[in-house]
Design a protein around this motif. Structure first.
Motif, PDB file in Angstrom:
ATOM      1  N   GLY A  57       0.814  -1.202   0.000  1.00 21.77           N
ATOM      2  CA  GLY A  57       0.000   0.000   0.000  1.00 21.77           C
ATOM      3  C   GLY A  57       0.850   1.256   0.000  1.00 21.77           C
ATOM      4  O   GLY A  57       1.987   1.267   0.482  1.00 21.77           O
ATOM      5  N   ALA A  58       0.308   2.346  -0.537  1.00 22.22           N
ATOM      6  CA  ALA A  58       1.050   3.591  -0.656  1.00 22.22           C
ATOM      7  C   ALA A  58       1.448   4.145   0.708  1.00 22.22           C
ATOM      8  O   ALA A  58       2.503   4.775   0.851  1.00 22.22           O
ATOM      9  N   ASP A  59       0.622   3.913   1.725  1.00 21.86           N
ATOM     10  CA  ASP A  59       0.903   4.457   3.055  1.00 21.86           C
ATOM     11  C   ASP A  59       1.565   3.448   3.978  1.00 21.86           C
ATOM     12  O   ASP A  59       1.844   3.752   5.144  1.00 21.86           O
ATOM     13  N   GLY A  60       1.834   2.235   3.481  1.00 20.91           N
ATOM     14  CA  GLY A  60       2.532   1.238   4.289  1.00 20.91           C
ATOM     15  C   GLY A  60       1.747   0.751   5.487  1.00 20.91           C
ATOM     16  O   GLY A  60       2.342   0.319   6.489  1.00 20.91           O
ATOM     17  N   THR A  61       0.433   0.780   5.431  1.00 22.31           N
ATOM     18  CA  THR A  61      -0.367   0.356   6.577  1.00 22.31           C
ATOM     19  C   THR A  61      -0.873  -1.077   6.449  1.00 22.31           C
ATOM     20  O   THR A  61      -1.630  -1.543   7.299  1.00 22.31           O
ATOM     21  N   THR A  62      -0.475  -1.777   5.396  1.00 23.73           N
ATOM     22  CA  THR A  62      -0.853  -3.180   5.221  1.00 23.73           C
ATOM     23  C   THR A  62       0.386  -4.047   5.293  1.00 23.73           C
ATOM     24  O   THR A  62       1.356  -3.821   4.565  1.00 23.73           O
ATOM     25  N   LEU A  63       0.359  -5.030   6.183  1.00 24.39           N
ATOM     26  CA  LEU A  63       1.451  -5.979   6.321  1.00 24.39           C
ATOM     27  C   LEU A  63       1.050  -7.280   5.634  1.00 24.39           C
ATOM     28  O   LEU A  63      -0.048  -7.799   5.866  1.00 24.39           O
ATOM     29  N   VAL A  64       1.926  -7.807   4.796  1.00 27.21           N
ATOM     30  CA  VAL A  64       1.655  -9.048   4.086  1.00 27.21           C
ATOM     31  C   VAL A  64       2.697 -10.083   4.503  1.00 27.21           C
ATOM     32  O   VAL A  64       3.898  -9.777   4.581  1.00 27.21           O
ATOM     33  N   GLY A  65       2.249 -11.302   4.803  1.00 29.99           N
ATOM     34  CA  GLY A  65       3.171 -12.361   5.193  1.00 29.99           C
ATOM     35  C   GLY A  65       2.609 -13.728   4.884  1.00 29.99           C
ATOM     36  O   GLY A  65       1.444 -13.867   4.461  1.00 29.99           O
ATOM     37  N   LEU A  66       3.425 -14.752   5.069  1.00 31.84           N
ATOM     38  CA  LEU A  66       3.001 -16.145   4.905  1.00 31.84           C
ATOM     39  C   LEU A  66       2.739 -16.738   6.282  1.00 31.84           C
ATOM     40  O   LEU A  66       3.586 -16.637   7.177  1.00 31.84           O
ATOM     41  N   ALA A  67       1.590 -17.373   6.438  1.00 26.83           N
ATOM     42  CA  ALA A  67       1.223 -17.918   7.742  1.00 26.83           C
ATOM     43  C   ALA A  67       0.397 -19.184   7.567  1.00 26.83           C
ATOM     44  O   ALA A  67      -0.201 -19.422   6.514  1.00 26.83           O
ATOM     45  N   ALA A  68       0.385 -20.003   8.611  1.00 20.62           N
ATOM     46  CA  ALA A  68      -0.350 -21.271   8.572  1.00 20.62           C
ATOM     47  C   ALA A  68      -0.699 -21.673   9.996  1.00 20.62           C
ATOM     48  O   ALA A  68      -0.350 -20.991  10.976  1.00 20.62           O
ATOM     49  N   ALA A  69      -1.383 -22.808  10.124  1.00 15.90           N
ATOM     50  CA  ALA A  69      -1.728 -23.399  11.412  1.00 15.90           C
ATOM     51  C   ALA A  69      -1.935 -24.890  11.168  1.00 15.90           C
ATOM     52  O   ALA A  69      -2.008 -25.334  10.007  1.00 15.90           O
ATOM     53  N   PRO A  70      -2.017 -25.702  12.210  1.00 15.61           N
ATOM     54  CA  PRO A  70      -2.250 -27.132  11.987  1.00 15.61           C
ATOM     55  C   PRO A  70      -3.518 -27.432  11.202  1.00 15.61           C
ATOM     56  O   PRO A  70      -3.594 -28.446  10.501  1.00 15.61           O
ATOM     57  N   ASP A  71      -4.509 -26.554  11.307  1.00 19.75           N
ATOM     58  CA  ASP A  71      -5.764 -26.787  10.599  1.00 19.75           C
ATOM     59  C   ASP A  71      -6.022 -25.770   9.491  1.00 19.75           C
ATOM     60  O   ASP A  71      -7.130 -25.640   8.995  1.00 19.75           O
ATOM     61  N   ARG A  72      -4.966 -25.029   9.097  1.00 20.51           N
ATOM     62  CA  ARG A  72      -5.092 -24.058   8.005  1.00 20.51           C
ATOM     63  C   ARG A  72      -3.871 -24.149   7.109  1.00 20.51           C
ATOM     64  O   ARG A  72      -2.742 -24.033   7.579  1.00 20.51           O
ATOM     65  N   PRO A  73      -4.060 -24.348   5.803  1.00 22.07           N
ATOM     66  CA  PRO A  73      -2.919 -24.387   4.889  1.00 22.07           C
ATOM     67  C   PRO A  73      -2.187 -23.047   4.855  1.00 22.07           C
ATOM     68  O   PRO A  73      -2.726 -22.007   5.249  1.00 22.07           O
ATOM     69  N   VAL A  74      -0.959 -23.084   4.365  1.00 16.75           N
ATOM     70  CA  VAL A  74      -0.173 -21.858   4.221  1.00 16.75           C
ATOM     71  C   VAL A  74      -0.943 -20.870   3.355  1.00 16.75           C
ATOM     72  O   VAL A  74      -1.497 -21.225   2.308  1.00 16.75           O
ATOM     73  N   ALA A  75      -0.961 -19.624   3.800  1.00 13.34           N
ATOM     74  CA  ALA A  75      -1.708 -18.593   3.086  1.00 13.34           C
ATOM     75  C   ALA A  75      -0.900 -17.309   3.044  1.00 13.34           C
ATOM     76  O   ALA A  75      -0.060 -17.049   3.916  1.00 13.34           O
ATOM     77  N   VAL A  76      -1.158 -16.501   2.014  1.00 13.08           N
ATOM     78  CA  VAL A  76      -0.672 -15.125   1.993  1.00 13.08           C
ATOM     79  C   VAL A  76      -1.689 -14.302   2.772  1.00 13.08           C
ATOM     80  O   VAL A  76      -2.857 -14.209   2.378  1.00 13.08           O
ATOM     81  N   VAL A  77      -1.251 -13.736   3.884  1.00 18.90           N
ATOM     82  CA  VAL A  77      -2.159 -13.042   4.797  1.00 18.90           C
ATOM     83  C   VAL A  77      -1.850 -11.549   4.798  1.00 18.90           C
ATOM     84  O   VAL A  77      -0.682 -11.151   4.913  1.00 18.90           O
ATOM     85  N   ALA A  78      -2.881 -10.742   4.669  1.00 19.89           N
ATOM     86  CA  ALA A  78      -2.735  -9.288   4.748  1.00 19.89           C
ATOM     87  C   ALA A  78      -3.350  -8.801   6.051  1.00 19.89           C
ATOM     88  O   ALA A  78      -4.490  -9.148   6.386  1.00 19.89           O
ATOM     89  N   VAL A  79      -2.584  -8.013   6.804  1.00 22.42           N
ATOM     90  CA  VAL A  79      -3.042  -7.469   8.078  1.00 22.42           C
ATOM     91  C   VAL A  79      -3.095  -5.954   7.971  1.00 22.42           C
ATOM     92  O   VAL A  79      -2.101  -5.309   7.584  1.00 22.42           O
ATOM     93  N   ASP A  80      -4.239  -5.362   8.310  1.00 24.06           N
ATOM     94  CA  ASP A  80      -4.369  -3.903   8.360  1.00 24.06           C
ATOM     95  C   ASP A  80      -3.778  -3.435   9.682  1.00 24.06           C
ATOM     96  O   ASP A  80      -4.320  -3.744  10.755  1.00 24.06           O
ATOM     97  N   LEU A  81      -2.676  -2.714   9.631  1.00 25.16           N
ATOM     98  CA  LEU A  81      -1.963  -2.309  10.845  1.00 25.16           C
ATOM     99  C   LEU A  81      -2.683  -1.219  11.617  1.00 25.16           C
ATOM    100  O   LEU A  81      -2.325  -0.932  12.760  1.00 25.16           O
TER     101      LEU A  81
END
Length: 535
Positions: free
Chosen positions: A215-239
Motif C-alpha cells: 500500500g502507498a501508506d505502508g499500513t498493510t502488512l503481508v506475510g506467509l502464515a499457517a496453522a495445523p488446521d489451516r494451509p499456508v496462506a498469503v495473509v494481509a493485516v491492516d496495521l
C-alpha cells in the motif's frame, strides 16, 4: 533494493571462477535498470566486498549509508556474522565498519527505520532478539546495539538458508512488525520505546520470515502464515485496526472450508527427556481417521520424521503428507532435535562436534518416550528424513536398533566426501562446526558417517534420490549401497529432480513406496503398488 536515484538495483552478485583457490566471489553490486549491463558487464558497479558471503544490503532512507551482513568460512550464518555499515560516496561503500555481530554472535537481519536508526536481529545473549543501532549526525555509532525487548527467551529471527528473509519490518507509525516465538511463531507489533509487543489476532500459529509492507501508506502488512488446521496462506493485516484476510491459499474464501479437514490429525507440541536430562522438542501427530479407530488397547505404529538442515526447525502446521499417514493409522512425530533453531543458541549448538550423535540420540529418545507412554508399538517404529534428515535416518539404522525400517531421501551419508568437494560452496565447510575440523578430525567423520557403518545396518529401507542433486549428489547413495550386505532395500532414482522432489509423479511414487515399505515391515495391507525390496 532500488538505489536512491532510482536507476539501479542493489543485489548480491556471485561469480564462479576457474581459479580453484579463488573459487566463488561475491560482491554487493549496483545493476543499471536500463538493461545496459546485458551488453556491457562493466556497467555493473561493485559497491561493497569484504566477506566470502554477503546478505541483506540496505540503504538508509536519506541514501547516505549502506548496511549489510557478511560472514566467512568456516562459519555458517547462524554461527558468526558481522553487520557492516559504510557511507555511500559516488555509488561505492567507504569507511566500512562493523556495528554488530562478531565471534559467536549472528546478525540475521537489519532494517533502517530512519536516517540514523538501524534495527537488527542478533543474538549476543543467546536468543535472536531485536536491537537498535543509533547513529549521530556524522554517521558514527552513538549507541547500540541496544536490546529492544531485554533478553527475551524466544526467537525473532531464524537461520539464513536463503537470501531475502524478513522476520521484522519497521512500519510508518514507528512500530516494528515482528515474527517471534519458539515452538510456534506469532505476528507481533513491537513498540521500540517500551519493548511492548501486541500480537495480531489471527488463527495462524506459524508465521514465516517473509514479511512485506504494501500500500502507498505502508499500513498493510503481508506475510506467509499457517496453522495445523489451516494451509499456508498469503495473509494481509491492516496495521491500523488489526483486521486481516487471506489473499491466497488458506481456507476457502467463501465457505471457510479447509481441504481434507475431517482427516487432519490433532497435533500437540511436546517436550521429551533426552540423554543427560536434556529437553527434546517434538511435534506429535497421533493417528486419526474420522470413521475408523485402531484395535482397542493396541499401540500404534509410529514414524519419526527428521527435518533437514540440520540447522532448521519443523513447524507444526497443516501438512497433507502427514495426514496421508495418520489417516491410515500410522502416527508421526517430528523431532526438533538438538541443533534445531527456534529454541536459542545453546539448543542450536548442542550439535557442535556431534552430528550423527545428538540428532540420533534425540530421535531415539522421542521414539522410546512414545513407547514408554504406551502410544507407540516398539515393534513398529520407523524413521524418515531428507537431506540432513536422511543422514540422521541412515545413521539411526547404523547406530541404534530401535527402528525397524527407514525412508531415506536425498541424504548425506558420507561426511568426508561431503566435506571434500561433494556439495556446493555455501555448505562446503558446514561440517567444520557440527563434525570437526578437517582433516584433524578425520576419525570423527568416519565414526559418524553411515557409509562407514553400512555393514552394521540390518533394517530394511527405501532410498530415494534426485539425479540432478548438487547438494547431496547421487554418488553418496551409490557409495553407501555398495557397502550394504544382505539387507532388503529399494533404491529409487528420479530424472530431473534436484534437492527435494517437485514433480507430482515423483512425490506420488515416493510416498507410495514409503507406505509400501511400512506395510511390508509392519505387517498390514495397503492399496499402493508393492515396493520390491531386494537384498
Amino acid at each position: 533494493m532500488i538505489s536512491p536515484e532510482g536507476g539501479h538495483v542493489l543485489c548480491v552478485r556471485e561469480e564462479h571462477t576457474d581459479d580453484a583457490e579463488a573459487g566463488v566471489r561475491r560482491a554487493i553490486v549496483a545493476v543499471p535498470l536500463d538493461g545496459s549491463a546485458a551488453a556491457d558487464p562493466d556497467a555493473v558497479t561493485v559497491v561493497a566486498v569484504g566477506h566470502h558471503f554477503l546478505a541483506c544490503p540496505r540503504i538508509s532512507p536519506d541514501g547516505r549509508f549502506l548496511s549489510w551482513i557478511g560472514w566467512d568460512h568456516p562459519n555458517m550464518p547462524w554461527d558468526s556474522t558481522h553487520l557492516r555499515l559504510a557511507e555511500l560516496r559516488d555509488g561505492r561503500a567507504t569507511g566500512t565498519r562493523t556495528v554488530a555481530g562478531g565471534a559467536d554472535e549472528a546478525v540475521v537481519q537489519a532494517e533502517w527505520a530512519d536516517a540514523t536508526t538501524l534495527y537488527c536481529v542478533t543474538d549476543p545473549d543467546g536468543w535472536w532478539n531485536p536491537h537498535r543501532v543509533t547513529l549521530d549526525a556524522d554517521g558514527a555509532v552513538a549507541s547500540g546495539p541496544d536490546p529492544l525487548v531485554g533478553v527475551r527467551a524466544e526467537e525473532f529471527g531464524g537461520p539464513l538458508w536463503q537470501l531475502g528473509a524478513c522476520w521484522m519490518t519497521p512500519v510508518p507509525d514507528g512500530r516494528i512488525a515482528a515474527v517471534h516465538g519458539t515452538a510456534d511463531t506469532r505476528m507481533g507489533l513491537l513498540r521500540p520505546e517500551t519493548g511492548e509487543i501486541t500480537d495480531v489476532g489471527t488463527p495462524h500459529t506459524e508465521w514465516s520470515g517473509k514479511l512485506a509492507l504494501a500500500g502507498a501508506d505502508g499500513t498493510t502488512l503481508v506475510g506467509l502464515a499457517a496453522a495445523p488446521d489451516r494451509p499456508v496462506a498469503v495473509v494481509a493485516v491492516d496495521l491500523r485496526d488489526g483486521s486481516w484476510r487471506e489473499l491466497a491459499g488458506g481456507a476457502d474464501a467463501a465457505t471457510g472450508a479447509v481441504p481434507f479437514a475431517d482427516y487432519l490429525p490433532r497435533p500437540e507440541a511436546r517436550v521429551f527427556a533426552g540423554p543427560h536430562g536434556r529437553e527434546v522438542h517434538a511435534n506429535l501427530y497421533p493417528p486419526f481417521h474420522p470413521e475408523v479407530t485402531g484395535p482397542e488397547g493396541e499401540a500404534a505404529p509410529y514414524v519419526v520424521w527428521v527435518h533437514g538442515g540440520p540447522t532448521s526447525r519443523t513447524p507444526m502446521i497443516y501438512d497433507q503428507e502427514i495426514a496421508y499417514f495418520t489417516s491410515r493409522g500410522i502416527g508421526v512425530v517430528e523431532v526438533n532435535y538438538g541443533g534445531s533453531t527456534g529454541f536459542g543458541r545453546a539448543y542450536r549448538e548442542r550439535l557442535r562436534g556431534s552430528w550423527g550423535v545428538v540428532d540420533v540420540e534425540d530421535s531415539v529418545s522421542v521414539a522410546q518416550g512414545l513407547v514408554d507412554e504406551g502410544l507407540a508399538d516398539p515393534a513398529r517404529l520407523a524413521i524418515r528424513g531428507g537431506s540432513a534428515g536422511g543422514f540422521t535416518s541412515a545413521a539411526a539404522l547404523a547406530f541404534s536398533e530401535l527402528f525397524r525400517c527407514a525412508a531415506i531421501q536425498f541424504p548425506i551419508v558420507d561426511l568426508a566426501g561431503w566435506r571434500t568437494g561433494e556439495t556446493h560452496d555455501f555448505e562446503s565447510q558446514y561440517p567444520e562446526s557440527i563434525v570437526g575440523p578437517w582433516p584433524s578430525a578425520k576419525d570423527v567423520y568416519a565414526r559418524n558417517s553411515p557409509v562407514d557403518h553400512a555393514e552394521d545396518i540390518t533394517a530394511p529401507f527405501v532410498l530415494l534420490q534426485g539425479l540432478e542433486d548438487e547438494i547431496c549428489p547421487p554418488v553418496q547413495c551409490e557409495r553407501f549401497l555398495s557397502r550394504i550386505r544382505g539387507v532388503p532395500h529399494a533404491y529409487l532414482t528420479f530424472e530431473g529432480e534436484q534437492h527435494g522432489f517437485r514433480r507430482e509423479e515423483t512425490i506420488r511414487t515416493a510416498i507410495e513406496a514409503e507406505l509400501s515399505l511400512y506395510a511390508q515391515v509392519f505387517g498390514f495391507e495397503t492399496d499402493v503398488p508393492r515396493l520390491e525390496l531386494r537384498p
